[in-house]
Design a protein around this motif. Structure first.
Motif, mmCIF file in Angstrom:
data_model
loop_
_atom_site.group_PDB
_atom_site.id
_atom_site.type_symbol
_atom_site.label_atom_id
_atom_site.label_comp_id
_atom_site.label_asym_id
_atom_site.label_seq_id
_atom_site.Cartn_x
_atom_site.Cartn_y
_atom_site.Cartn_z
ATOM 1 N N MET A 183 -39.077 -18.081 -48.644
ATOM 2 C CA MET A 183 -37.855 -17.922 -47.828
ATOM 3 C C MET A 183 -38.192 -17.868 -46.334
ATOM 4 N N VAL A 184 -37.237 -18.343 -45.533
ATOM 5 C CA VAL A 184 -37.498 -18.404 -44.086
ATOM 6 C C VAL A 184 -36.397 -17.663 -43.316
ATOM 7 N N VAL A 185 -36.856 -16.935 -42.306
ATOM 8 C CA VAL A 185 -35.969 -16.200 -41.392
ATOM 9 C C VAL A 185 -35.998 -16.898 -40.033
ATOM 10 N N TYR A 186 -34.830 -17.023 -39.406
ATOM 11 C CA TYR A 186 -34.744 -17.667 -38.090
ATOM 12 C C TYR A 186 -34.121 -16.704 -37.097
ATOM 13 N N THR A 187 -34.655 -16.719 -35.909
ATOM 14 C CA THR A 187 -34.027 -16.001 -34.803
ATOM 15 C C THR A 187 -34.539 -16.645 -33.520
ATOM 16 N N SER A 188 -33.980 -16.270 -32.396
ATOM 17 C CA SER A 188 -34.450 -16.938 -31.176
ATOM 18 C C SER A 188 -35.700 -16.224 -30.662
ATOM 19 N N ARG A 189 -36.417 -16.897 -29.797
ATOM 20 C CA ARG A 189 -37.624 -16.238 -29.289
ATOM 21 C C ARG A 189 -37.279 -15.120 -28.315
ATOM 22 N N GLU A 190 -36.027 -15.009 -27.936
ATOM 23 C CA GLU A 190 -35.589 -13.879 -27.098
ATOM 24 C C GLU A 190 -35.020 -12.727 -27.921
ATOM 25 N N ALA A 191 -35.030 -12.856 -29.261
ATOM 26 C CA ALA A 191 -34.480 -11.789 -30.106
ATOM 27 C C ALA A 191 -35.344 -10.533 -29.994
ATOM 28 N N HIS A 192 -34.753 -9.393 -30.349
ATOM 29 C CA HIS A 192 -35.500 -8.135 -30.305
ATOM 30 C C HIS A 192 -36.582 -8.130 -31.381
ATOM 31 N N SER A 193 -37.662 -7.420 -31.092
ATOM 32 C CA SER A 193 -38.799 -7.381 -32.018
ATOM 33 C C SER A 193 -38.424 -6.792 -33.382
ATOM 34 N N SER A 194 -37.283 -6.066 -33.441
ATOM 35 C CA SER A 194 -36.890 -5.467 -34.721
ATOM 36 C C SER A 194 -36.568 -6.527 -35.772
ATOM 37 N N VAL A 195 -36.223 -7.733 -35.345
ATOM 38 C CA VAL A 195 -35.918 -8.788 -36.322
ATOM 39 C C VAL A 195 -37.225 -9.184 -37.021
ATOM 40 N N GLU A 196 -38.263 -9.403 -36.226
ATOM 41 C CA GLU A 196 -39.557 -9.765 -36.825
ATOM 42 C C GLU A 196 -40.095 -8.617 -37.682
ATOM 43 N N LYS A 197 -39.986 -7.398 -37.134
ATOM 44 C CA LYS A 197 -40.510 -6.248 -37.880
ATOM 45 C C LYS A 197 -39.769 -6.083 -39.208
ATOM 46 N N GLY A 198 -38.433 -6.164 -39.142
ATOM 47 C CA GLY A 198 -37.622 -6.029 -40.353
ATOM 48 C C GLY A 198 -37.957 -7.098 -41.368
ATOM 49 N N ALA A 199 -38.160 -8.320 -40.882
ATOM 50 C CA ALA A 199 -38.481 -9.423 -41.796
ATOM 51 C C ALA A 199 -39.829 -9.171 -42.468
ATOM 52 N N VAL A 201 -41.314 -6.272 -42.969
ATOM 53 C CA VAL A 201 -41.209 -5.142 -43.898
ATOM 54 C C VAL A 201 -40.457 -5.556 -45.168
ATOM 55 N N ALA A 202 -39.483 -6.461 -45.001
ATOM 56 C CA ALA A 202 -38.722 -6.917 -46.173
ATOM 57 C C ALA A 202 -39.517 -7.926 -47.009
ATOM 58 N N GLY A 203 -40.678 -8.339 -46.519
ATOM 59 C CA GLY A 203 -41.566 -9.192 -47.319
ATOM 60 C C GLY A 203 -41.533 -10.669 -47.006
ATOM 61 N N TYR A 204 -40.755 -11.060 -45.985
ATOM 62 C CA TYR A 204 -40.719 -12.496 -45.637
ATOM 63 C C TYR A 204 -42.046 -12.891 -45.001
ATOM 64 N N ARG A 205 -42.500 -14.090 -45.341
ATOM 65 C CA ARG A 205 -43.754 -14.581 -44.749
ATOM 66 C C ARG A 205 -43.501 -15.612 -43.652
ATOM 67 N N HIS A 206 -42.303 -16.206 -43.677
ATOM 68 C CA HIS A 206 -42.037 -17.283 -42.707
ATOM 69 C C HIS A 206 -40.934 -16.852 -41.741
ATOM 70 N N ILE A 207 -41.308 -16.736 -40.474
ATOM 71 C CA ILE A 207 -40.334 -16.353 -39.442
ATOM 72 C C ILE A 207 -40.407 -17.396 -38.326
ATOM 73 N N ARG A 208 -39.273 -18.009 -38.026
ATOM 74 C CA ARG A 208 -39.255 -19.056 -36.978
ATOM 75 C C ARG A 208 -38.535 -18.524 -35.742
ATOM 76 N N PHE A 209 -39.183 -18.676 -34.610
ATOM 77 C CA PHE A 209 -38.568 -18.265 -33.339
ATOM 78 C C PHE A 209 -38.022 -19.519 -32.663
ATOM 79 N N VAL A 210 -36.728 -19.691 -32.761
ATOM 80 C CA VAL A 210 -36.075 -20.917 -32.306
ATOM 81 C C VAL A 210 -36.006 -20.927 -30.780
ATOM 82 N N GLY A 211 -36.144 -22.128 -30.228
ATOM 83 C CA GLY A 211 -36.165 -22.277 -28.770
ATOM 84 C C GLY A 211 -34.834 -21.908 -28.121
#
Ligand code: PLP
Length: 472
Positions: A183-199, A201-211
């Motif tokens: 599964m993949v999570v998307y957010t912008s590269r300006e998103a708060h670090s809590s999105v990456e941290k939450g992802a 912790v929730a077990g996601y391995r793929h996180i994309r920081f959209v331009g």
């Protein structure tokens, strides 16, 4: 005669409690009234605070007066005064007398509203206050607990986003059978670090920081391209987080356009408006949240900009069923007739912790003490004052604004470059009357001023501009 403070060492003496509480409220009122005379930030060195205190806990009761005097002797010198009117750093930590009193009442009750039956008033006041906020902020009506959605108070936006990542994972797994590893999570590269941290912790391995575009907002085309490329690579897009009011510059992602992609690609769409959500109490900011009727979940923090103390973060879901299906576990010791009836909200099913404070009390106190108009006035003042600083910056020969000012944050740099900007921030903070923070975007250092303290006045804005001007 013994003084009022030392009259009793019995920690359960309610008459002594009454006196101590009055003296503490006096102390807090004096502290808040005197903030202007204190330096915003602490100058202690690591270990200084602890060195003033004994290494072992007391064996015998101490008089309350000793605790009060240690607030002055030990605590105050070791604080950054977030309630200082010159606090212009990070984002504000909301507070107000009404909120402090709500906290006191909450502590006095000491109830745990994990189930409706474990304190009906805690649940029903929370649901009501969050339904009030649906109207006050102009978010979709179906988010009300009287409809198919619902609101709950969490410890923070991080907790809300984490919870939604967990729910999205389960929704995606049930719908597609995909494994979390795909599964993949998307957010912008300006998103708060809590999105990456939450992802994570929730077990996601793929996180994309959209331009992002020139305004630091997520580019929907780049999101669509990332989703397409992940699908082509055999992965399963699951979640996208848009931000309304990014931490760096309060940029606003185009929620409606992102929602269109999320809908057609079956992504859970969460909106993080941790800071800027409070501004929506004023109609004129609502265009920034256009498209919310299409999203799945949303969070904002009254504990940032709605005069309410930490912790108090609102999480709304458009449909509460997936949330409850994901988080509900009913051990025998929590079973009760009200839950079995299916007619009540049990907030234990709406977040990860079981025990929960009666957070709604302070928010309820704030909404009733200020009235919506009082809160609108506060927000409008903060935004107007910030835009005034922005205008001064625009006219200044050595300063340059690096972003728009949709809310009450102005981001600017020194024309001398990164060192010039960092030196400027240091000079402003060294003065002691104000505190601002620095950050970086695309390799460029910039100064951030956020006007949001409940106690800031126009005179502080004039003074900080004078200081900036002289220091630049
Ligand atoms: N999201 C945004 C946009 C923020 O700016 C912040 C904190 O500043 C957070 C989330 C984290 O909020 P909390 O500290 O309530 O978890």
């Amino acid at each position: 005669m013994t003084s009022a403070h030392t009259a009793s060492l019995d920690p359960l003496d309610l008459e002594a409690f009454r006196r101590h509480a009055h003296s503490l409220v006096d102390w807090v009122a004096d502290y808040l009234a005197g903030l202007d005379n204190l330096s915003v930030c602490s100058t202690v060195n690591p270990g200084d605070v602890r060195a003033k205190l004994p290494e072992r806990a007391p064996e015998q009761p101490e008089p309350f007066v000793a605790l009060l005097s240690d607030l002055d002797r030990v605590v105050v010198p070791g604080l950054a005064h977030w309630q200082h009117p010159g606090w212009l750093g990070y984002f504000p930590a909301g507070s107000s007398p009404a909120s402090v009193l709500g906290e006191l009442a909450c502590a006095g009750f000491g109830v745990v509203g994990m189930l409706w039956s474990s304190s009906p008033a805690a649940t029903e006041i929370e649901s009501l206050v969050l339904d009030w906020l649906v109207d006050l902020l102009g978010v979709p009506q179906h988010w009300k607990t009287t409809d198919i959605g619902g609101g709950v108070l969490q410890s923070g936006a991080s907790a809300s986003t984490h919870t939604m990542l967990v729910v999205a994972r389960e929704v995606c797994r049930k719908r597609t059978g995909a494994a979390i590893d795909d599964m993949v999570v998307y957010t912008s590269r300006e998103a708060h670090s809590s999105v990456e941290k939450g992802a994570r912790v929730a077990g996601y391995r793929h996180i994309r920081f959209v331009g992002t575009d020139a305004e630091f907002a997520m580019q929907p085309d780049a999101l669509a391209a990332a989703v397409e490329s992940d699908r082509a690579g055999g992965l399963m897009p699951a979640f996208v987080c848009s931000t309304v009011g990014t931490t760096g510059t309060t940029a606003v992602d185009p929620v409606r356009e992102i929602a269109a992609i999320a809908r057609s690609e079956h992504l859970w769409h969460h909106v993080d408006a941790a800071y800027a959500g409070s501004a929506m109490i004023c109609d004129e900011f609502r265009p920034y949240q256009d498209g919310l009727e299409l999203v799945d979940s949303y969070t904002f923090n009254p504990h940032k900009w709605l005069a309410t103390n930490l912790d108090c973060s609102v999480m709304w879901v458009a449909d509460r069923r997936p949330l409850i299906e994901t988080l509900s576990i009913l051990p025998p010791y929590l079973q009760n007739a009200a839950t079995a009836s299916g007619h009540v909200i049990d907030y234990r099913d709406w977040h990860l912790p079981l025990d929960r404070p009666f957070r709604a009390l302070k928010l309820w106190f704030v909404l009733r003490s200020f009235g919506a108009d009082g809160l609108r006035k506060m927000i409008r003042n903060h935004v107007a004052w910030t835009r005034r600083i922005a205008k001064h910056i625009d006219r200044h020969p050595r300063l340059e604004r690096i972003a728009e000012v949709p809310f009450a944050l102005v981001a600017f740099a020194h024309r001398d470059g990164n060192t010039g900007t960092d030196d400027l921030v240091e000079r402003i903070n060294r003065d002691g009357r104000f505190y601002i923070t620095a950050s970086e975007v695309d390799g460029r250092r910039y100064a951030r001023i956020v006007v949001g303290s409940t106690w800031t006045t126009e005179a502080h804005i004039d003074a900080v501009w004078d200081l900036i001007d002289k220091s630049a």
